[in-house]
Write an enzyme that holds these catalytic residues in place. Structure first.
Site, mmCIF file in Angstrom:
data_model
loop_
_atom_site.group_PDB
_atom_site.id
_atom_site.type_symbol
_atom_site.label_atom_id
_atom_site.label_comp_id
_atom_site.label_asym_id
_atom_site.label_seq_id
_atom_site.Cartn_x
_atom_site.Cartn_y
_atom_site.Cartn_z
ATOM 1 N N ASP A 132 -36.614 12.813 -71.074
ATOM 2 C CA ASP A 132 -36.166 11.821 -70.079
ATOM 3 C C ASP A 132 -37.310 11.494 -69.118
ATOM 4 O OD1 ASP A 132 -33.596 11.956 -71.097
ATOM 5 O OD2 ASP A 132 -32.849 13.285 -69.529
ATOM 6 N N ARG A 182 -37.655 5.154 -75.605
ATOM 7 C CA ARG A 182 -36.349 4.654 -75.147
ATOM 8 C C ARG A 182 -36.627 3.853 -73.865
ATOM 9 N NH1 ARG A 182 -33.542 9.074 -72.152
ATOM 10 N NH2 ARG A 182 -32.866 9.956 -74.115
HETATM 11 C C1 LIG Z 1 -29.199 6.348 -73.337
HETATM 12 C C2 LIG Z 1 -29.691 6.199 -71.936
HETATM 13 C C3 LIG Z 1 -30.654 7.053 -71.447
HETATM 14 C C4 LIG Z 1 -31.158 6.899 -70.140
HETATM 15 N N1 LIG Z 1 -32.186 7.680 -69.735
HETATM 16 C C5 LIG Z 1 -32.768 7.423 -68.550
HETATM 17 C C6 LIG Z 1 -33.946 8.097 -68.142
HETATM 18 O O1 LIG Z 1 -34.491 8.939 -68.863
HETATM 19 N N2 LIG Z 1 -34.488 7.783 -66.932
HETATM 20 C C7 LIG Z 1 -33.929 6.822 -66.104
HETATM 21 O O2 LIG Z 1 -34.483 6.546 -65.039
HETATM 22 N N3 LIG Z 1 -32.794 6.195 -66.458
HETATM 23 C C8 LIG Z 1 -32.201 6.465 -67.649
HETATM 24 N N4 LIG Z 1 -31.067 5.781 -68.001
HETATM 25 C C9 LIG Z 1 -30.348 4.958 -66.987
HETATM 26 C C10 LIG Z 1 -30.929 3.559 -66.844
HETATM 27 O O3 LIG Z 1 -32.195 3.610 -66.231
HETATM 28 C C11 LIG Z 1 -30.012 2.650 -66.013
HETATM 29 O O4 LIG Z 1 -29.876 3.188 -64.723
HETATM 30 C C12 LIG Z 1 -28.627 2.467 -66.573
HETATM 31 O O5 LIG Z 1 -28.655 2.354 -67.974
HETATM 32 C C13 LIG Z 1 -27.954 1.204 -65.970
HETATM 33 O O6 LIG Z 1 -28.666 0.062 -66.278
HETATM 34 P P1 LIG Z 1 -28.317 -0.896 -67.530
HETATM 35 O O7 LIG Z 1 -29.517 -0.990 -68.376
HETATM 36 O O8 LIG Z 1 -27.131 -0.421 -68.222
HETATM 37 O O9 LIG Z 1 -28.165 -2.348 -66.941
HETATM 38 P P2 LIG Z 1 -27.315 -2.974 -65.766
HETATM 39 O O10 LIG Z 1 -27.823 -4.352 -65.660
HETATM 40 O O11 LIG Z 1 -27.347 -2.106 -64.559
HETATM 41 O O12 LIG Z 1 -25.847 -2.988 -66.337
HETATM 42 C C14 LIG Z 1 -25.479 -3.773 -67.465
HETATM 43 C C15 LIG Z 1 -23.978 -3.771 -67.592
HETATM 44 O O13 LIG Z 1 -23.493 -2.458 -67.815
HETATM 45 C C16 LIG Z 1 -22.582 -2.076 -66.796
HETATM 46 N N5 LIG Z 1 -22.902 -0.726 -66.363
HETATM 47 C C17 LIG Z 1 -24.140 -0.221 -66.131
HETATM 48 N N6 LIG Z 1 -24.063 1.051 -65.687
HETATM 49 C C18 LIG Z 1 -22.738 1.310 -65.607
HETATM 50 C C19 LIG Z 1 -22.010 2.437 -65.187
HETATM 51 N N7 LIG Z 1 -22.609 3.527 -64.730
HETATM 52 N N8 LIG Z 1 -20.660 2.370 -65.258
HETATM 53 C C20 LIG Z 1 -20.009 1.269 -65.713
HETATM 54 N N9 LIG Z 1 -20.669 0.160 -66.111
HETATM 55 C C21 LIG Z 1 -21.995 0.184 -66.057
HETATM 56 C C22 LIG Z 1 -22.842 -3.038 -65.630
HETATM 57 O O14 LIG Z 1 -21.706 -3.237 -64.850
HETATM 58 C C23 LIG Z 1 -23.248 -4.293 -66.344
HETATM 59 O O15 LIG Z 1 -22.108 -4.988 -66.791
HETATM 60 C C24 LIG Z 1 -30.595 5.893 -69.298
HETATM 61 C C25 LIG Z 1 -29.612 5.045 -69.791
HETATM 62 C C26 LIG Z 1 -29.169 5.163 -71.076
HETATM 63 C C27 LIG Z 1 -28.145 4.207 -71.580
#
Ligand SMILES: Cc1cc2nc3c(=O)[nH]c(=O)nc-3n(C[C@H](O)[C@H](O)[C@H](O)COP(=O)(O)OP(=O)(O)OC[C@H]3O[C@@H](n4cnc5c(N)ncnc54)[C@H](O)[C@@H]3O)c2cc1C
Length: 308
Positions: A132, A182
């Site tokens: 991560d 990722r």
């Molecule tokens: C498999 C995976 C691994 C990850 N690993 C890391 C990492 O190593 N380091 C790091 O900094 N971040 C990590 N993240 C988190 C990432 O950085 C984002 O904070 C998170 O994915 C929210 O952003 P989004 O890309 O989904 O887009 P957004 O534009 O924030 O959301 C897109 C859509 O998804 C919905 N959505 C997003 N999050 C949520 C939620 N929590 N609950 C309900 N609906 C939601 C929103 O409402 C919107 O409709 C990871 C995420 C995933 C999916």
């Protein structure tokens, strides 16, 4: 707005709340949306369910930076056993770990040797190790760690964050080692000289970086993994992959357990490679605050759990 992104990211830093809130039943109930349970067995069962509809699982036991080497040893031991258990049950499970949980802040050499051990175990059991990415102060150390691990153990990948200004160059610099990346938007509170403060800029950067990763995949370079729930963005990336002649097996889409589940299943039906990150363990407070920060409307689940 009182419950904005910054509010929850500030709460995520509180050790006091971390130690107390996890005991409150109504908050525990609210986390059910995002995690199948605290026990390893709960995560294993979720993995089997996800496998039934063709999704792989990434296991991550919640926890943040540790302060004693013995804690890092315990994390390593937990995942060594988990790899064996995944193999024993014949599950399509990978592991995702934070370098600070393996001691990055305490002893870099120890962290490196533990990460190597986990990557070797992943390889030996036919699994995969994800590293991560934490806040921006860790990026240099995490990428240096990944380079070493990847050289010795190809079944390893690293998360990179589109909101950081530096990431396009970091990705370009890493491409020669044929990385597995990722790409995520980024979950931490970063200062405006380090990361885009505006979401629209992060979204734009995400697409541009995904384009560079897909082009590399076309040449047999990196394996791009898109870790996002932004369904319109995923659709654009899938369309771009088609345009470039990059087939679904040459890239993957990863999302978190309980979020956009219908879309995860649809993408799978459409032939995409989809994996779901399943969190478990008792140290969920800071992680849960980051989930609320991503979508402040999630606070509704907490309120409903208080009264329900
Ligand atoms: C498999 C995976 C691994 C990850 N690993 C890391 C990492 O190593 N380091 C790091 O900094 N971040 C990590 N993240 C988190 C990432 O950085 C984002 O904070 C998170 O994915 C929210 O952003 P989004 O890309 O989904 O887009 P957004 O534009 O924030 O959301 C897109 C859509 O998804 C919905 N959505 C997003 N999050 C949520 C939620 N929590 N609950 C309900 N609906 C939601 C929103 O409402 C919107 O409709 C990871 C995420 C995933 C999916």
């Amino acid at each position: 707005m009182p419950f904005g992104r910054g509010f929850f990211l500030a709460l995520a830093k509180s050790d006091y709340l971390n130690n107390h809130v996890t005991r409150w039943g109504f908050v525990r109930r609210a986390t059910k949306k995002f995690m199948p349970g605290e026990a390893t067995d709960d995560a294993m069962r979720a993995c089997a369910d996800l496998a039934a509809d063709g999704r792989g699982t990434l296991f991550t036991r919640l926890g943040e930076a540790i302060t004693q080497t013995a804690e890092a040893t315990a994390v390593r031991d937990h995942y060594l056993q988990l790899f064996d258990e995944i193999k024993r049950r014949g599950l399509p499970g990978h592991v995702s770990v934070k370098p600070t949980q393996l001691g990055l802040d305490v002893d870099v050499a120890l962290c490196e040797s533990y990460t190597m051990e986990l990557a070797a175990k992943a390889e030996a059991t036919g699994s995969f190790l994800w590293i991560d990415m934490e806040d921006s102060s860790y990026v240099d150390r995490t990428l240096a760690l990944y380079r070493k691990v990847k050289e010795a153990h190809p079944a390893s990948g690293v998360a990179m964050q589109a909101y950081l200004f530096r990431t396009p160059k970091d990705v370009a610099d890493l491409l020669p080692v044929k990385p597995v990346i990722r790409l995520v938007k980024g979950a931490y509170a970063e200062p405006p000289h380090v990361a885009y403060p505006r979401k629209a800029d992060t979204d734009r950067a995400y697409f541009d970086i995904s384009d560079a990763m897909l082009r590399s995949a076309r040449e047999g370079g990196c394996l791009p993994v898109f870790g996002t729930h932004d369904v319109p963005l995923v659709s654009r990336i899938v369309a771009r992959a088609k345009e470039l002649g990059v087939a679904p097996g040459q890239y993957e889409v990863h999302m978190l357990y309980g979020i956009k589940d219908a879309d995860q299943r649809r993408l799978r039906r459409e032939g995409e490679t989809v994996k779901t990150l399943v969190s478990y363990g008792s140290a969920w407070f800071k992680w849960y605050m980051r989930r609320l920060a991503e979508r402040p409307a999630n606070v509704g689940f907490v309120i409903r759990s208080m009264i329900g």
